[in-house]
Design a protein around this motif. Structure first.
Motif, short mmCIF file in Angstrom:
data_model
loop_
_atom_site.label_atom_id
_atom_site.label_comp_id
_atom_site.label_asym_id
_atom_site.label_seq_id
_atom_site.Cartn_x
_atom_site.Cartn_y
_atom_site.Cartn_z
N SER A 246 0.84 -1.19 0.00
CA SER A 246 0.00 0.00 0.00
C SER A 246 0.88 1.24 0.00
CB SER A 246 -0.90 -0.01 1.23
OG SER A 246 -1.65 1.18 1.29
N ALA A 247 0.41 2.30 -0.65
CA ALA A 247 1.17 3.54 -0.69
C ALA A 247 1.15 4.26 0.65
CB ALA A 247 0.61 4.45 -1.78
N PHE A 248 0.15 4.00 1.46
CA PHE A 248 0.00 4.66 2.75
C PHE A 248 -0.06 3.64 3.87
CE2 PHE A 248 -2.01 7.72 -0.17
CZ PHE A 248 -1.24 8.82 0.11
N ASP A 249 0.42 4.03 5.01
CA ASP A 249 0.32 3.22 6.22
C ASP A 249 -1.04 3.53 6.86
OD1 ASP A 249 0.58 1.88 8.62
OD2 ASP A 249 2.09 3.24 9.43
N TRP A 250 -2.09 2.93 6.33
CA TRP A 250 -3.43 3.25 6.81
C TRP A 250 -3.61 2.96 8.30
CZ3 TRP A 250 -6.08 6.65 4.45
CH2 TRP A 250 -5.97 6.79 3.07
N PRO A 251 -3.12 1.83 8.83
CA PRO A 251 -3.26 1.63 10.28
C PRO A 251 -2.56 2.73 11.08
CG PRO A 251 -2.77 -0.46 9.23
CD PRO A 251 -2.60 0.61 8.18
N GLY A 252 -1.38 3.16 10.62
CA GLY A 252 -0.66 4.23 11.30
C GLY A 252 -1.40 5.55 11.21
N LEU A 253 -1.94 5.85 10.02
CA LEU A 253 -2.71 7.08 9.86
C LEU A 253 -3.98 7.06 10.71
CD1 LEU A 253 -2.37 7.76 6.02
CD2 LEU A 253 -1.25 8.97 7.90
N MET A 254 -4.60 5.89 10.83
CA MET A 254 -5.80 5.77 11.67
C MET A 254 -5.45 5.97 13.14
SD MET A 254 -7.80 2.70 9.69
CE MET A 254 -9.19 2.69 10.79
N ARG A 255 -4.34 5.40 13.58
CA ARG A 255 -3.90 5.61 14.97
C ARG A 255 -3.64 7.09 15.22
NH1 ARG A 255 -1.29 0.79 14.00
NH2 ARG A 255 0.63 1.82 13.36
N LEU A 256 -3.02 7.74 14.24
CA LEU A 256 -2.73 9.16 14.35
C LEU A 256 -4.02 9.97 14.43
CD1 LEU A 256 -0.75 11.58 14.18
CD2 LEU A 256 -0.97 11.41 11.69
N GLY A 257 -4.91 9.75 13.48
CA GLY A 257 -6.14 10.55 13.41
C GLY A 257 -7.14 10.25 14.51
N LEU A 258 -7.45 8.98 14.69
CA LEU A 258 -8.47 8.60 15.66
C LEU A 258 -7.94 8.61 17.09
CD1 LEU A 258 -10.02 5.64 13.64
CD2 LEU A 258 -10.86 8.00 13.78
N GLY A 259 -6.68 8.24 17.24
CA GLY A 259 -6.09 8.18 18.58
C GLY A 259 -5.49 9.51 19.01
N ARG A 260 -4.37 9.85 18.42
CA ARG A 260 -3.62 11.04 18.86
C ARG A 260 -4.38 12.35 18.64
NH1 ARG A 260 2.18 12.34 16.43
NH2 ARG A 260 1.70 14.53 16.24
N LEU A 261 -5.02 12.50 17.49
CA LEU A 261 -5.74 13.74 17.21
C LEU A 261 -7.17 13.72 17.73
CD1 LEU A 261 -4.48 14.50 13.59
CD2 LEU A 261 -3.71 15.52 15.74
N GLY A 262 -7.67 12.55 18.09
CA GLY A 262 -9.02 12.45 18.65
C GLY A 262 -10.13 12.75 17.67
N LEU A 263 -9.89 12.50 16.40
CA LEU A 263 -10.93 12.73 15.40
C LEU A 263 -12.00 11.65 15.46
CD1 LEU A 263 -8.61 13.54 12.35
CD2 LEU A 263 -9.91 15.19 13.72
N ARG A 264 -13.22 12.03 15.11
CA ARG A 264 -14.29 11.03 14.95
C ARG A 264 -14.06 10.34 13.61
NH1 ARG A 264 -17.59 15.66 15.73
NH2 ARG A 264 -18.25 15.28 13.59
N PRO A 265 -14.56 9.11 13.45
CA PRO A 265 -14.34 8.41 12.17
C PRO A 265 -14.79 9.22 10.95
CG PRO A 265 -15.14 6.87 13.79
CD PRO A 265 -15.21 8.23 14.43
N ASP A 266 -15.94 9.88 11.03
CA ASP A 266 -16.39 10.66 9.86
C ASP A 266 -15.44 11.82 9.57
OD1 ASP A 266 -17.44 11.79 12.33
OD2 ASP A 266 -18.67 13.12 11.11
N GLN A 267 -14.86 12.42 10.60
CA GLN A 267 -13.88 13.49 10.39
C GLN A 267 -12.61 12.93 9.76
OE1 GLN A 267 -13.72 14.67 14.52
NE2 GLN A 267 -14.74 16.63 14.07
N PHE A 268 -12.17 11.79 10.28
CA PHE A 268 -10.95 11.16 9.77
C PHE A 268 -11.09 10.84 8.28
CE2 PHE A 268 -8.73 7.26 8.58
CZ PHE A 268 -7.41 7.62 8.84
N TRP A 269 -12.18 10.19 7.91
CA TRP A 269 -12.34 9.74 6.53
C TRP A 269 -12.65 10.89 5.58
CZ3 TRP A 269 -10.00 5.62 5.34
CH2 TRP A 269 -9.90 4.58 6.27
N ALA A 270 -13.01 12.05 6.09
CA ALA A 270 -13.24 13.22 5.24
C ALA A 270 -11.94 13.93 4.87
CB ALA A 270 -14.18 14.20 5.93
N LEU A 271 -10.85 13.61 5.58
CA LEU A 271 -9.55 14.24 5.33
C LEU A 271 -8.76 13.49 4.27
CD1 LEU A 271 -8.39 14.80 9.02
CD2 LEU A 271 -9.21 16.55 7.43
N THR A 272 -7.89 14.23 3.60
CA THR A 272 -6.90 13.57 2.75
C THR A 272 -5.72 13.21 3.64
OG1 THR A 272 -5.69 15.60 2.21
CG2 THR A 272 -7.56 15.02 0.79
N PRO A 273 -4.89 12.26 3.24
CA PRO A 273 -3.69 11.95 4.05
C PRO A 273 -2.81 13.18 4.28
CG PRO A 273 -4.07 10.20 2.47
CD PRO A 273 -5.04 11.31 2.13
#
Length: 73
Positions: A5-32
């Motif tokens: 994969s071109a992106f580390d999706w699990p890492g990006l999800m940990r970053l967005g959902l965990g560290r940044l505290g984004l809701r799933p809909d907010q996370f998936w609305a963002l570009t990497p």
């Protein structure tokens, strides 16, 4: 099907959902790229804030240039 994969999706999800505290809909609305910028992981220098601007002003004070005819005293 490729497992590469071109992106580390699990890492990006940990970053967005965990560290940044984004809701799933907010996370998936963002570009990497937006996610990386939000996390401060881009390579851009930090903005010049007031404290740094004042340090620079003291280190490099404006000096009056030669007077030009017509300038106020």
């Amino acid at each position: 099907m490729s497992t590469c994969s071109a992106f580390d999706w699990p890492g990006l999800m940990r970053l967005g959902l965990g560290r940044l505290g984004l809701r799933p809909d907010q996370f998936w609305a963002l570009t990497p790229v937006e996610l990386i910028v939000m996390a401060g992981l881009d390579d851009q220098p930090a903005p010049c804030l007031r404290a740094r601007l004042e340090e620079l002003a003291q280190a490099f004070p404006d000096t009056p240039s030669r007077r030009v005819k017509g300038d106020p005293e």
